[in-house]
Enzyme design. Sequence first.
Site, PDB file in Angstrom:
ATOM      1  N   ARG A  57       0.844  -1.206   0.000  1.00 13.50           N
ATOM      2  CA  ARG A  57       0.000   0.000   0.000  1.00 13.50           C
ATOM      3  C   ARG A  57       0.875   1.250   0.000  1.00 13.50           C
ATOM      4  O   ARG A  57       0.553   2.250  -0.646  1.00 13.50           O
ATOM      5  CB  ARG A  57      -0.934  -0.012   1.208  1.00 13.50           C
ATOM      6  N   GLN A  89      -9.354  10.245   7.117  1.00 15.28           N
ATOM      7  CA  GLN A  89      -9.246   8.844   7.557  1.00 15.28           C
ATOM      8  C   GLN A  89      -8.207   8.134   6.696  1.00 15.28           C
ATOM      9  O   GLN A  89      -7.835   7.005   6.979  1.00 15.28           O
ATOM     10  CB  GLN A  89     -10.594   8.131   7.403  1.00 15.28           C
ATOM     11  N   VAL A  91      -4.704   7.159   4.792  1.00 17.58           N
ATOM     12  CA  VAL A  91      -3.314   7.015   5.273  1.00 17.58           C
ATOM     13  C   VAL A  91      -2.318   7.343   4.167  1.00 17.58           C
ATOM     14  O   VAL A  91      -1.114   7.254   4.358  1.00 17.58           O
ATOM     15  CB  VAL A  91      -3.091   5.583   5.835  1.00 17.58           C
ATOM     16  N   HIS A 107      -6.285   8.242  11.334  1.00 20.11           N
ATOM     17  CA  HIS A 107      -5.981   6.802  11.296  1.00 20.11           C
ATOM     18  C   HIS A 107      -4.512   6.542  11.014  1.00 20.11           C
ATOM     19  O   HIS A 107      -4.138   5.442  10.630  1.00 20.11           O
ATOM     20  CB  HIS A 107      -6.858   6.105  10.239  1.00 20.11           C
ATOM     21  N   ASN A 199     -20.289  12.417  -1.911  1.00 17.58           N
ATOM     22  CA  ASN A 199     -19.906  11.010  -2.030  1.00 17.58           C
ATOM     23  C   ASN A 199     -20.316  10.478  -3.406  1.00 17.58           C
ATOM     24  O   ASN A 199     -21.014  11.160  -4.162  1.00 17.58           O
ATOM     25  CB  ASN A 199     -20.583  10.207  -0.897  1.00 17.58           C
ATOM     26  N   ASP A 201     -22.134   7.666  -3.688  1.00 23.01           N
ATOM     27  CA  ASP A 201     -23.536   7.344  -3.414  1.00 23.01           C
ATOM     28  C   ASP A 201     -23.789   7.484  -1.915  1.00 23.01           C
ATOM     29  O   ASP A 201     -22.870   7.676  -1.128  1.00 23.01           O
ATOM     30  CB  ASP A 201     -23.900   5.945  -3.918  1.00 23.01           C
ATOM     31  N   ALA A 217     -15.650  12.329  -6.887  1.00 24.93           N
ATOM     32  CA  ALA A 217     -15.073  13.451  -6.121  1.00 24.93           C
ATOM     33  C   ALA A 217     -14.289  14.407  -7.016  1.00 24.93           C
ATOM     34  O   ALA A 217     -14.281  15.622  -6.767  1.00 24.93           O
ATOM     35  CB  ALA A 217     -14.156  12.899  -5.025  1.00 24.93           C
TER      36      ALA A 217
HETATM   37  N1  APR Z   1     -15.725   9.763  -5.553  1.00 22.61           N
HETATM   38  C1  APR Z   1     -16.399   9.952  -4.392  1.00 22.61           C
HETATM   39  N2  APR Z   1     -16.714   8.954  -3.539  1.00 22.61           N
HETATM   40  C2  APR Z   1     -16.307   7.715  -3.870  1.00 22.61           C
HETATM   41  C3  APR Z   1     -15.595   7.433  -5.057  1.00 22.61           C
HETATM   42  C4  APR Z   1     -15.299   8.526  -5.913  1.00 22.61           C
HETATM   43  N3  APR Z   1     -14.624   8.358  -7.061  1.00 22.61           N
HETATM   44  N4  APR Z   1     -15.354   6.088  -5.106  1.00 22.61           N
HETATM   45  C5  APR Z   1     -15.890   5.573  -3.978  1.00 22.61           C
HETATM   46  N5  APR Z   1     -16.468   6.536  -3.241  1.00 22.61           N
HETATM   47  C6  APR Z   1     -17.165   6.398  -1.961  1.00 22.61           C
HETATM   48  C7  APR Z   1     -17.962   5.125  -1.818  1.00 22.61           C
HETATM   49  O1  APR Z   1     -19.296   5.333  -2.252  1.00 22.61           O
HETATM   50  C8  APR Z   1     -17.888   4.866  -0.303  1.00 22.61           C
HETATM   51  O2  APR Z   1     -19.020   5.427   0.351  1.00 22.61           O
HETATM   52  O3  APR Z   1     -16.160   6.348  -0.971  1.00 22.61           O
HETATM   53  C9  APR Z   1     -16.627   5.593   0.151  1.00 22.61           C
HETATM   54  C10 APR Z   1     -15.508   4.648   0.568  1.00 22.61           C
HETATM   55  O4  APR Z   1     -15.941   3.960   1.711  1.00 22.61           O
HETATM   56  P1  APR Z   1     -14.932   2.955   2.432  1.00 22.61           P
HETATM   57  O5  APR Z   1     -14.314   2.062   1.425  1.00 22.61           O
HETATM   58  O6  APR Z   1     -15.668   2.359   3.600  1.00 22.61           O
HETATM   59  O7  APR Z   1     -13.750   3.915   2.976  1.00 22.61           O
HETATM   60  P2  APR Z   1     -13.768   4.827   4.260  1.00 22.61           P
HETATM   61  O8  APR Z   1     -15.139   5.349   4.535  1.00 22.61           O
HETATM   62  O9  APR Z   1     -12.677   5.802   4.109  1.00 22.61           O
HETATM   63  O10 APR Z   1     -13.385   3.778   5.425  1.00 22.61           O
HETATM   64  C11 APR Z   1     -13.245   4.304   6.735  1.00 22.61           C
HETATM   65  O11 APR Z   1     -12.432   2.168   7.513  1.00 22.61           O
HETATM   66  O12 APR Z   1     -11.123   0.347   7.127  1.00 22.61           O
HETATM   67  C12 APR Z   1     -11.203   1.517   7.818  1.00 22.61           C
HETATM   68  O13 APR Z   1      -9.390   2.777   8.570  1.00 22.61           O
HETATM   69  C13 APR Z   1     -10.080   2.418   7.414  1.00 22.61           C
HETATM   70  O14 APR Z   1     -10.108   4.794   7.165  1.00 22.61           O
HETATM   71  C14 APR Z   1     -10.799   3.615   6.808  1.00 22.61           C
HETATM   72  C15 APR Z   1     -12.160   3.547   7.454  1.00 22.61           C
END
Ligand code: APR
EC number: 2.3.1.286
Length: 231
Positions: A57, A89, A91, A107, A199, A201, A217
């Site tokens: 990563r 959140q 890294v 995080h 977001n 969605d 985004a």
């Molecule tokens: N533009 C905007 N939003 C997006 C895009 C994009 N191109 N692609 C995906 N998303 C949105 C998805 O719809 C989803 O709601 O980003 C979000 C990603 O969600 P997660 O994968 O759960 O990531 P995150 O919310 O950052 O996770 C929180 O969980 O595993 C732990 O520590 C880790 O910081 C992380 C925390």
Amino acid sequence: MPHHIVILTGAGLSAESGLGTFRDKGGLWETNDLAKLATPEGFAEDPARVHAFYNARRDNAARAEPNPAHHALHHLSAQHEGRVTLITQNVDALHERAGSEDVIHMHGALHGALCAACEHRYPAPPQMQASDPCPNCGAPRTRPDIVWFGEIPYQMERIEGALLSADLFVAIGTSGSVYPAAGFVQLARAVGAQTLEINLDPSDVASDFDTATYGPASETVPAWVDQMLGS
Ligand code: APR
């Protein structure tokens, strides 16, 4: 223009920079076992496995480029001097590489390393391994400076202080599925801040937000910043 804007970003902000999210289809926690890779127990059981996961990563993140969303958030902070608190959140270092300063990495960060023996923090080498001696105490107990599940996120007092003085809280690219970050919107609402979700969605906490904008985004964030600065 709101006086104090507090922004929380998640993996969705870096998705268009080519870095995987966690819970989307094919996400990191769909293809990897988070219990083995993102918990203190998993690290204790097999440090080499955890280092290999974060080394990959760290390498991906180092090769990724900030996207227009990262640059737009830096532009907003630069124009709205000192009145934007940016909490991530994520890294990766894409906010910093887009010029953002004083980013709150709640995080942790892939570019950070931590000694589990003496708690010394130092810049992570590109590839870490379990036998790396701590540069401070020499113990072979070095780990990625990442907050794993079951550990306390960083700078929570500072984050809570920012939320309590927010006029606008914006969550960008996060599923709203991990606390305490998913609860920040409720804290902001409690002090009367306006709340906006940006977001791809609706998140798990979409109903907590006053307004929302959905889409990639790299399109929605620059458009929002332009609207904020135009106002
Ligand atoms: N533009 C905007 N939003 C997006 C895009 C994009 N191109 N692609 C995906 N998303 C949105 C998805 O719809 C989803 O709601 O980003 C979000 C990603 O969600 P997660 O994968 O759960 O990531 P995150 O919310 O950052 O996770 C929180 O969980 O595993 C732990 O520590 C880790 O910081 C992380 C925390």
